[in-house]
Design a protein around this motif. Structure first.
Motif, mmCIF file in Angstrom:
data_model
loop_
_atom_site.group_PDB
_atom_site.id
_atom_site.type_symbol
_atom_site.label_atom_id
_atom_site.label_comp_id
_atom_site.label_asym_id
_atom_site.label_seq_id
_atom_site.Cartn_x
_atom_site.Cartn_y
_atom_site.Cartn_z
ATOM 1 N N UNK A 119 0.832 -1.194 0.000
ATOM 2 C CA UNK A 119 0.000 0.000 0.000
ATOM 3 C C UNK A 119 0.874 1.254 0.000
ATOM 4 N N UNK A 120 1.912 1.249 0.823
ATOM 5 C CA UNK A 120 2.801 2.408 0.895
ATOM 6 C C UNK A 120 3.411 2.704 -0.476
ATOM 7 N N UNK A 121 3.850 1.665 -1.178
ATOM 8 C CA UNK A 121 4.466 1.852 -2.492
ATOM 9 C C UNK A 121 3.450 2.365 -3.497
ATOM 10 N N UNK A 122 2.235 1.804 -3.467
ATOM 11 C CA UNK A 122 1.197 2.239 -4.408
ATOM 12 C C UNK A 122 0.753 3.661 -4.109
ATOM 13 N N UNK A 123 0.725 4.039 -2.827
ATOM 14 C CA UNK A 123 0.341 5.398 -2.464
ATOM 15 C C UNK A 123 1.305 6.404 -3.085
ATOM 16 N N UNK A 124 2.582 6.158 -2.908
ATOM 17 C CA UNK A 124 3.568 7.105 -3.425
ATOM 18 C C UNK A 124 3.691 7.059 -4.949
ATOM 19 N N UNK A 125 3.226 5.968 -5.540
ATOM 20 C CA UNK A 125 3.207 5.879 -7.002
ATOM 21 C C UNK A 125 1.912 6.455 -7.586
ATOM 22 N N UNK A 126 1.003 6.895 -6.716
ATOM 23 C CA UNK A 126 -0.267 7.448 -7.178
ATOM 24 C C UNK A 126 -1.224 6.391 -7.695
ATOM 25 N N UNK A 127 -1.096 5.160 -7.192
ATOM 26 C CA UNK A 127 -1.883 4.053 -7.710
ATOM 27 C C UNK A 127 -2.919 3.524 -6.714
ATOM 28 N N UNK A 128 -3.115 4.210 -5.620
ATOM 29 C CA UNK A 128 -4.096 3.750 -4.642
ATOM 30 C C UNK A 128 -5.508 4.112 -5.095
ATOM 31 N N UNK A 129 -6.497 3.512 -4.407
ATOM 32 C CA UNK A 129 -7.897 3.704 -4.781
ATOM 33 C C UNK A 129 -8.296 5.177 -4.725
ATOM 34 N N UNK A 130 -7.799 5.880 -3.732
ATOM 35 C CA UNK A 130 -8.028 7.314 -3.579
ATOM 36 C C UNK A 130 -6.673 7.994 -3.510
ATOM 37 N N UNK A 131 -6.653 9.274 -3.823
ATOM 38 C CA UNK A 131 -5.396 10.005 -3.718
ATOM 39 C C UNK A 131 -5.695 11.392 -3.181
ATOM 40 N N UNK A 132 -4.844 11.907 -2.320
ATOM 41 C CA UNK A 132 -5.168 13.173 -1.643
ATOM 42 C C UNK A 132 -5.229 14.368 -2.576
ATOM 43 N N UNK A 133 -6.316 15.132 -2.447
ATOM 44 C CA UNK A 133 -6.400 16.415 -3.143
ATOM 45 C C UNK A 133 -5.573 17.456 -2.388
ATOM 46 N N UNK A 134 -5.582 17.347 -1.093
ATOM 47 C CA UNK A 134 -4.725 18.173 -0.248
ATOM 48 C C UNK A 134 -4.011 17.234 0.703
ATOM 49 N N UNK A 135 -2.981 17.707 1.350
ATOM 50 C CA UNK A 135 -2.216 16.837 2.220
ATOM 51 C C UNK A 135 -1.860 17.585 3.492
ATOM 52 N N UNK A 136 -2.576 17.242 4.576
ATOM 53 C CA UNK A 136 -2.394 17.950 5.834
ATOM 54 C C UNK A 136 -1.018 17.694 6.448
ATOM 55 N N UNK A 137 -0.429 16.528 6.150
ATOM 56 C CA UNK A 137 0.843 16.175 6.771
ATOM 57 C C UNK A 137 1.936 15.974 5.725
ATOM 58 N N UNK A 138 1.898 16.780 4.661
ATOM 59 C CA UNK A 138 2.884 16.659 3.605
ATOM 60 C C UNK A 138 4.312 16.807 4.086
ATOM 61 N N UNK A 139 4.515 17.596 5.128
ATOM 62 C CA UNK A 139 5.874 17.830 5.620
ATOM 63 C C UNK A 139 6.508 16.573 6.202
ATOM 64 N N UNK A 140 5.691 15.548 6.484
ATOM 65 C CA UNK A 140 6.231 14.328 7.069
ATOM 66 C C UNK A 140 6.710 13.322 6.029
ATOM 67 N N UNK A 141 6.304 13.483 4.768
ATOM 68 C CA UNK A 141 6.720 12.526 3.745
ATOM 69 C C UNK A 141 8.242 12.434 3.606
ATOM 70 N N UNK A 142 8.986 13.558 3.620
ATOM 71 C CA UNK A 142 10.448 13.445 3.507
ATOM 72 C C UNK A 142 11.092 12.678 4.654
ATOM 73 N N UNK A 143 10.423 12.643 5.800
ATOM 74 C CA UNK A 143 10.941 11.876 6.929
ATOM 75 C C UNK A 143 10.582 10.399 6.813
ATOM 76 N N UNK A 144 9.431 10.108 6.167
ATOM 77 C CA UNK A 144 8.937 8.731 6.096
ATOM 78 C C UNK A 144 9.492 7.961 4.903
ATOM 79 N N UNK A 145 9.434 8.553 3.717
ATOM 80 C CA UNK A 145 9.806 7.823 2.504
ATOM 81 C C UNK A 145 11.198 7.191 2.562
ATOM 82 N N UNK A 146 12.222 7.926 3.012
ATOM 83 C CA UNK A 146 13.562 7.308 3.048
ATOM 84 C C UNK A 146 13.671 6.144 4.035
#
Length: 215
Positions: A172-199
């Protein structure tokens, strides 16, 4: 703390005591439904001279997961939410004119009984909504299954991705970041956390495969 805020917080605590399982803690109504899941209602008071307004958020709180989330994201969440929703329909149906608690003099209420009835309404309608919106939610796994079906949770994407990872769902994590999940965020309340999580995802997946758990 202003006299108006102090009086309002005391009133919230008094009303919460009328309900089984609900408490008023740190300016939030909390229902410890079980050890793995809490319901939360947050009112976000805005005090002004002569009146206090409010917002209205509801949400679920996963105690163990949120502590782990704070560790991974290197932060401390101020509010006890794992996932939250702002319920404008509840806020906008306020019994109070203009959604204001009016204070004729500091620390008093224009109509204290009406103020108490408004606070009761928050708990009654908030609990009913949470039970309807999160049916069967009781722990991390059941919340994840429901969160995957809710657009608002995709808007809180980093939290959703980490919760999935904590249950071993790295696909799920891989599909989310690839934009392949069932839903995808129009806005992202916690976008600042992605650089800490993805690596960290590859390392977390290795830990899961090695230990069968992240925390």
């Amino acid at each position: 703390m202003s006299a108006n805020r102090k009086a309002l917080l005391a009133l919230c605590k008094e009303v919460a005591s009328e309900f089984d399982n609900w408490q008023f803690i740190n300016q939030q109504f909390v229902n410890r439904a079980n050890k793995g899941l809490h319901w939360v209602i947050y009112t976000n008071f805005h005090c002004r001279p002569g009146f206090t307004s409010f917002d209205y958020d509801t949400g679920v709180y996963l105690p163990k997961f949120t502590k782990y989330m704070d560790k991974v994201f290197e932060c401390k969440h101020k509010n006890q939410f794992t996932f939250f929703e702002q319920k404008l329909n509840i806020r906008n149906k306020s019994l109070l004119k203009d959604r204001w608690f009016r204070h004729p003099t500091p620390g008093t209420f224009d109509d204290k009984e009406l103020a108490k009835e408004e606070i009761r309404r928050w708990i009654i309608q908030g609990e009913a909504y949470l039970q309807q919106a999160w049916p069967g939610a009781k722990d991390d796994a059941t919340v994840l299954a429901l969160a995957k079906q809710k657009e608002i949770c995709y808007q809180q994407g980093a939290v959703l991705v980490l919760l999935a990872a904590s249950q071993g769902d790295f696909d799920f994590a891989k599909r989310f970041y690839a934009g392949e999940t069932e839903l995808y965020p129009k806005t992202n309340f916690y976008g600042k956390y992605h650089p800490k999580l993805q690596p960290k995802l590859a390392e977390l997946e290795e830990q899961w495969q090695r230990e069968g758990k992240l925390f």
